[in-house]
Design an enzyme around this catalytic site. Structure first.
Site, PDB file in Angstrom:
ATOM      1  N   GLN A  45       0.765  -1.345  -0.241  1.00  0.00           N
ATOM      2  CA  GLN A  45      -0.059   0.282  -0.101  1.00  0.00           C
ATOM      3  C   GLN A  45       1.055   1.038  -0.274  1.00  0.00           C
ATOM      4  O   GLN A  45      -0.020   2.458  -0.398  1.00  0.00           O
ATOM      5  CB  GLN A  45      -1.120  -0.244   1.288  1.00  0.00           C
ATOM      6  CG  GLN A  45      -1.520  -1.186   1.222  1.00  0.00           C
ATOM      7  CD  GLN A  45      -3.030  -1.840   2.303  1.00  0.00           C
ATOM      8  OE1 GLN A  45      -2.760  -1.894   3.425  1.00  0.00           O
ATOM      9  NE2 GLN A  45      -4.028  -0.428   2.070  1.00  0.00           N
ATOM     10  N   ARG A 102       3.602   0.084  12.671  1.00  0.00           N
ATOM     11  CA  ARG A 102       3.577  -1.411  12.022  1.00  0.00           C
ATOM     12  C   ARG A 102       3.389  -0.692  11.526  1.00  0.00           C
ATOM     13  O   ARG A 102       2.640  -0.144  10.014  1.00  0.00           O
ATOM     14  CB  ARG A 102       1.952  -0.884  12.794  1.00  0.00           C
ATOM     15  CG  ARG A 102       1.595  -2.606  12.286  1.00  0.00           C
ATOM     16  CD  ARG A 102       0.434  -3.151  12.722  1.00  0.00           C
ATOM     17  NE  ARG A 102      -0.356  -4.664  12.198  1.00  0.00           N
ATOM     18  CZ  ARG A 102      -1.165  -4.812  11.493  1.00  0.00           C
ATOM     19  NH1 ARG A 102      -2.088  -3.661  10.923  1.00  0.00           N
ATOM     20  NH2 ARG A 102      -1.790  -5.659  10.455  1.00  0.00           N
ATOM     21  N   HIS A 147       1.209  -9.233   4.697  1.00  0.00           N
ATOM     22  CA  HIS A 147       0.058  -8.411   4.762  1.00  0.00           C
ATOM     23  C   HIS A 147      -0.994  -8.318   3.468  1.00  0.00           C
ATOM     24  O   HIS A 147      -0.081  -7.612   2.656  1.00  0.00           O
ATOM     25  CB  HIS A 147      -0.102  -7.083   5.016  1.00  0.00           C
ATOM     26  CG  HIS A 147      -0.677  -6.328   5.316  1.00  0.00           C
ATOM     27  ND1 HIS A 147      -1.178  -5.419   6.834  1.00  0.00           N
ATOM     28  CD2 HIS A 147      -1.965  -5.692   4.689  1.00  0.00           C
ATOM     29  CE1 HIS A 147      -2.490  -4.707   6.351  1.00  0.00           C
ATOM     30  NE2 HIS A 147      -2.229  -4.695   5.654  1.00  0.00           N
ATOM     31  N   GLU A 193      -4.958 -10.126   8.888  1.00  0.00           N
ATOM     32  CA  GLU A 193      -7.200 -10.582   8.193  1.00  0.00           C
ATOM     33  C   GLU A 193      -6.456 -11.779   7.551  1.00  0.00           C
ATOM     34  O   GLU A 193      -7.058 -11.025   6.383  1.00  0.00           O
ATOM     35  CB  GLU A 193      -6.786  -8.971   7.479  1.00  0.00           C
ATOM     36  CG  GLU A 193      -7.296  -8.010   8.926  1.00  0.00           C
ATOM     37  CD  GLU A 193      -7.886  -6.480   7.576  1.00  0.00           C
ATOM     38  OE1 GLU A 193      -8.544  -6.892   7.186  1.00  0.00           O
ATOM     39  OE2 GLU A 193      -8.133  -5.591   9.207  1.00  0.00           O
ATOM     40  N   ASN A 333      -7.641  -5.765  14.392  1.00  0.00           N
ATOM     41  CA  ASN A 333      -7.903  -4.495  13.178  1.00  0.00           C
ATOM     42  C   ASN A 333      -9.565  -4.218  13.843  1.00  0.00           C
ATOM     43  O   ASN A 333     -10.716  -5.274  12.776  1.00  0.00           O
ATOM     44  CB  ASN A 333      -8.098  -5.242  11.595  1.00  0.00           C
ATOM     45  CG  ASN A 333      -6.792  -4.753  11.499  1.00  0.00           C
ATOM     46  OD1 ASN A 333      -5.147  -4.563  12.616  1.00  0.00           O
ATOM     47  ND2 ASN A 333      -5.910  -5.529  10.792  1.00  0.00           N
ATOM     48  N   TYR A 335     -12.847  -1.670  13.006  1.00  0.00           N
ATOM     49  CA  TYR A 335     -13.318   0.061  12.110  1.00  0.00           C
ATOM     50  C   TYR A 335     -14.459   0.284  12.093  1.00  0.00           C
ATOM     51  O   TYR A 335     -15.906   0.834  12.198  1.00  0.00           O
ATOM     52  CB  TYR A 335     -12.453  -0.457  10.722  1.00  0.00           C
ATOM     53  CG  TYR A 335     -11.812   0.117  10.361  1.00  0.00           C
ATOM     54  CD1 TYR A 335     -10.973   1.117   9.718  1.00  0.00           C
ATOM     55  CD2 TYR A 335     -10.619  -1.815  10.668  1.00  0.00           C
ATOM     56  CE1 TYR A 335      -9.596   0.867   9.510  1.00  0.00           C
ATOM     57  CE2 TYR A 335      -9.682  -1.390   9.653  1.00  0.00           C
ATOM     58  CZ  TYR A 335      -9.239  -0.142   9.371  1.00  0.00           C
ATOM     59  OH  TYR A 335      -7.755   0.384   9.123  1.00  0.00           O
ATOM     60  N   GLU A 407      -5.079  -2.238  14.408  1.00  0.00           N
ATOM     61  CA  GLU A 407      -5.892  -0.969  12.936  1.00  0.00           C
ATOM     62  C   GLU A 407      -6.877  -0.299  13.618  1.00  0.00           C
ATOM     63  O   GLU A 407      -8.310  -1.348  14.317  1.00  0.00           O
ATOM     64  CB  GLU A 407      -5.990  -1.971  12.135  1.00  0.00           C
ATOM     65  CG  GLU A 407      -4.500  -1.292  11.329  1.00  0.00           C
ATOM     66  CD  GLU A 407      -5.784  -2.428   9.768  1.00  0.00           C
ATOM     67  OE1 GLU A 407      -6.453  -2.127   8.788  1.00  0.00           O
ATOM     68  OE2 GLU A 407      -4.409  -3.163   9.410  1.00  0.00           O
ATOM     69  N   TRP A 456      -5.010   3.278  11.333  1.00  0.00           N
ATOM     70  CA  TRP A 456      -4.681   3.070  10.291  1.00  0.00           C
ATOM     71  C   TRP A 456      -4.886   4.482   9.423  1.00  0.00           C
ATOM     72  O   TRP A 456      -6.418   4.849   9.069  1.00  0.00           O
ATOM     73  CB  TRP A 456      -5.427   2.254   9.486  1.00  0.00           C
ATOM     74  CG  TRP A 456      -5.367   1.360   8.736  1.00  0.00           C
ATOM     75  CD1 TRP A 456      -5.966   2.426   7.458  1.00  0.00           C
ATOM     76  CD2 TRP A 456      -4.179   1.192   7.421  1.00  0.00           C
ATOM     77  NE1 TRP A 456      -5.429   2.176   6.059  1.00  0.00           N
ATOM     78  CE2 TRP A 456      -4.594   1.188   6.171  1.00  0.00           C
ATOM     79  CE3 TRP A 456      -3.168   0.150   8.081  1.00  0.00           C
ATOM     80  CZ2 TRP A 456      -3.110   0.172   5.353  1.00  0.00           C
ATOM     81  CZ3 TRP A 456      -2.665  -0.313   7.567  1.00  0.00           C
ATOM     82  CH2 TRP A 456      -2.315  -0.366   5.797  1.00  0.00           C
ATOM     83  N   GLU A 463      -5.250   2.221  -1.508  1.00  0.00           N
ATOM     84  CA  GLU A 463      -6.689   0.825  -0.497  1.00  0.00           C
ATOM     85  C   GLU A 463      -7.339  -0.412  -1.581  1.00  0.00           C
ATOM     86  O   GLU A 463      -8.690   0.301  -1.829  1.00  0.00           O
ATOM     87  CB  GLU A 463      -7.366   2.146  -0.364  1.00  0.00           C
ATOM     88  CG  GLU A 463      -8.403   1.163   0.729  1.00  0.00           C
ATOM     89  CD  GLU A 463      -8.496   0.658   1.931  1.00  0.00           C
ATOM     90  OE1 GLU A 463      -7.720   1.348   2.406  1.00  0.00           O
ATOM     91  OE2 GLU A 463      -9.202  -0.041   1.959  1.00  0.00           O
TER      92      GLU A 463
HETATM   93  C1  NOJ Z   1      -7.529  -3.159   7.028  1.00  0.00           C
HETATM   94  C2  NOJ Z   1      -6.506  -3.762   5.920  1.00  0.00           C
HETATM   95  O1  NOJ Z   1      -5.582  -4.067   6.579  1.00  0.00           O
HETATM   96  C3  NOJ Z   1      -5.715  -2.825   5.372  1.00  0.00           C
HETATM   97  O2  NOJ Z   1      -4.969  -2.813   4.288  1.00  0.00           O
HETATM   98  C4  NOJ Z   1      -6.688  -1.452   4.920  1.00  0.00           C
HETATM   99  O3  NOJ Z   1      -6.515  -0.819   4.329  1.00  0.00           O
HETATM  100  C5  NOJ Z   1      -7.619  -0.874   6.249  1.00  0.00           C
HETATM  101  N1  NOJ Z   1      -8.269  -1.861   6.706  1.00  0.00           N
HETATM  102  C6  NOJ Z   1      -9.027  -0.186   5.553  1.00  0.00           C
HETATM  103  O4  NOJ Z   1      -9.410  -1.011   4.774  1.00  0.00           O
END
Ligand code: NOJ
Length: 507
Positions: A45, A102, A147, A193, A333, A335, A407, A456, A463
């Site tokens: 990324q 990280r 990753h 993930e 992680n 969100y 994250e 993050w 992305e």
């Molecule tokens: C989880 C992922 O680990 C990361 O690579 C991604 O950019 C973010 N979430 C946001 O979607």
């Protein structure tokens, strides 16, 4: 700073002060002294330089070059050009005041051909430089071994995660990393993930290697009822082998810890009907425990076995031996939170193919009302209570094993009309981070063994399927000039880390 920019920043600060009157603040001193505060990124990324430094092609280099696969037809060829700009980026991190960072190591930079054809010294040099420069600034490297991106030759040679052969290759790669970097890296995560990686790679078939079957997705080949579980099984065993290598040969002399990072969406039933409650429990089991139950408790969750039967692999005695060595922490992680509707005992007009094997439908809305404020990422809503629920779920299921929130972050959407100023003025992100970090503190006060928090992301980046159409960074990146500009959220984090109340106030 120009006058206009100053006025704008000042106005933004005052607005934040006003907002701060509405919620309660907290400060850094309320977290344990040893707590890690960081930011997170991953190799594909941000690094770019996809053909430089003798790097081999990764599966994401290949996928992103297939027309139509990435929303804005972009790729990670250059991304944030972090491969060349890492020293500047470390300066920015240092100025934020974080004590950890990280990032992930690109496997195809370390072993560009295959494990029999030698380690790429340029790749080793790059990560050595990065690690040394971080440490010089007092920033602990927190390293993820996988990753999403893997060398493309593993796909071409034997089908990568579908083949048990990958366990040896991943073990070899990890050992190179422990040997070369482990004297200085004290935090290792085997996978990031994997629950998302295998679902997107083999169930809906939108991530490499683009494998799936109808009606889950449109792919040239694959079997969505079987392959995600075979791939996951190999991921779990590859993880086990790497933990064993670290624990047997490196941990005692290097003194680090090792874990795995999961995507953790919290789920709530859409209605009060028992079926939806049962479906929620089932979907939760199909997500995090799919990996963590075998790794920590020794077998797949019963909810999965009931539905998948023999499509879910079993752990042979050989397999079980590979899982003998236990992880030191769980990476979380987190969100978002979604509602769940049952599609096993109830009739659903639509099913969610991403979860279809769990026979559920997920949605962010109940009777047209969103579960939390929507964000630019379609499935991400602002629901801080979901973090509390998730941390408690993991805490209870896995006996309060140490956790890091590896994250947490907020997406901004890109349109023809959004200006740099709009991106930099990211009060929505500040509000999101403030609420989630506050919730994390609550879980710690209530006894959860959480040891770190990583935002993050450090800067806007590639992305995945969304390309550059979503921006998660604390720093805005101009992808033409590579200029980095701190957003308000960067200033908020900096102030918080300096000891100010989390509710940003002007000095
Ligand atoms: C989880 C992922 O680990 C990361 O690579 C991604 O950019 C973010 N979430 C946001 O979607």
């Amino acid at each position: 700073m120009g006058i206009k920019k100053k006025t704008f920043m000042a106005a933004a600060f005052y607005l934040l002060c006003f907002l701060s009157l509405l919620v309660e603040g907290f400060d850094r001193s309320e977290f344990p002294d040893s707590f890690l505060f960081g930011t997170a990124t991953s190799s594909y990324q941000i690094e770019g330089a996809y053909l430089q430094g003798n790097k081999g092609l990764s599966n994401w280099d290949v996928l992103s070059h297939i027309p139509g696969k990435i929303d804005d037809s972009s790729n990670g060829d250059i991304a944030d050009d972090h491969y060349h700009l890492y020293m500047d980026d470390i300066e920015l991190m240092h100025s934020l005041g974080i004590n950890s960072y990280r990032f992930s190591i690109s496997w195809s930079r370390i072993l560009p051909r295959d494990r029999f054809q030698g380690v790429n010294q340029d790749g080793i040099q790059f990560y050595n430089n990065l690690i040394n420069a971080l440490l010089l600034k007092g920033i602990e490297p927190f390293v993820t071994l996988n990753h999403n991106d893997i060398p493309q030759y593993l796909e071409d040679k034997y089908g990568a995660w579908l083949n048990p052969e990958i366990q040896k290759d991943f073990g070899y790669f990890a050992e190179v990393c422990f040997r070369e970097f482990g004297d200085r890296v004290k935090y290792w995560a085997t996978f990031n993930e994997p629950n998302i990686m295998v679902k997107k790679g083999y169930l809906t078939g939108t991530y490499p290697p683009l494998r799936c079957s109808a009606p889950f997705g449109e792919c040239l080949s694959g079997n969505s009822s079987v392959e995600p579980y075979v791939a996951a099984h190999n991921v779990i065993l590859s993880h086990g082998i790497v933990v064993e290598i670290y624990k047997k040969k490196y941990q005692a002399k290097q003194g680090g810890i090792i874990g795995i990072v999961m995507s953790t969406t919290w789920y709530e039933p859409l209605t009060n009907l028992t079926n939806d409650w049962v479906a929620t429990k089932r979907l939760l089991a199909f997500d995090v425990p799919w990996f963590l139950d075998p790794i920590i408790l020794g077998d797949y969750p019963s909810e999965m076995r009931q539905i998948l039967g023999s499509n879910l692999p079993t752990f042979s005695s050989e397999d079980k031996k590979k899982l003998r060595y236990k992880i030191d922490f769980i990476g979380v992680n987190h969100y978002t939170t979604l509602y769940v509707r049952d599609c096993l005992y109830s009739l659903c007009e639509v099913m969610d193919f991403f979860n279809e094997n769990a026979f559920t439908y997920t949605t962010g809305e109940r009777n047209g009302i969103p579960i939390g404020t929507p964000t630019a990422m379609d499935t991400f809503y602002v629901v801080p209570r979901g973090l509390e629920m998730m941390v408690n779920y993991i805490k209870e299921r896995y006996n309060n094993m140490p956790m890091f929130l590896t994250e947490n972050g907020y997406a901004q959407g890109v349109s023809n009309y959004t200006t740099v100023k709009d991106f930099v003025n990211d009060m929505d992100r500040v509000d999101y981070l403030n609420q989630y970090l506050g919730m994390l503190l609550k879980t710690i006060r209530n006894g959860a063994d959480v040891r770190g928090y990583f935002i993050w992301s450090m800067m806007d980046n590639f992305e995945w399927l969304y390309g550059y159409t979503l921006r998660f960074g604390l720093y805005h990146v101009d992808f033409t000039t590579q200029a980095r500009t701190p957003k308000l959220s960067a200033m908020w984090y900096k102030k918080f880390l300096q000891g100010s109340d989390s509710l940003l106030k002007e000095d």
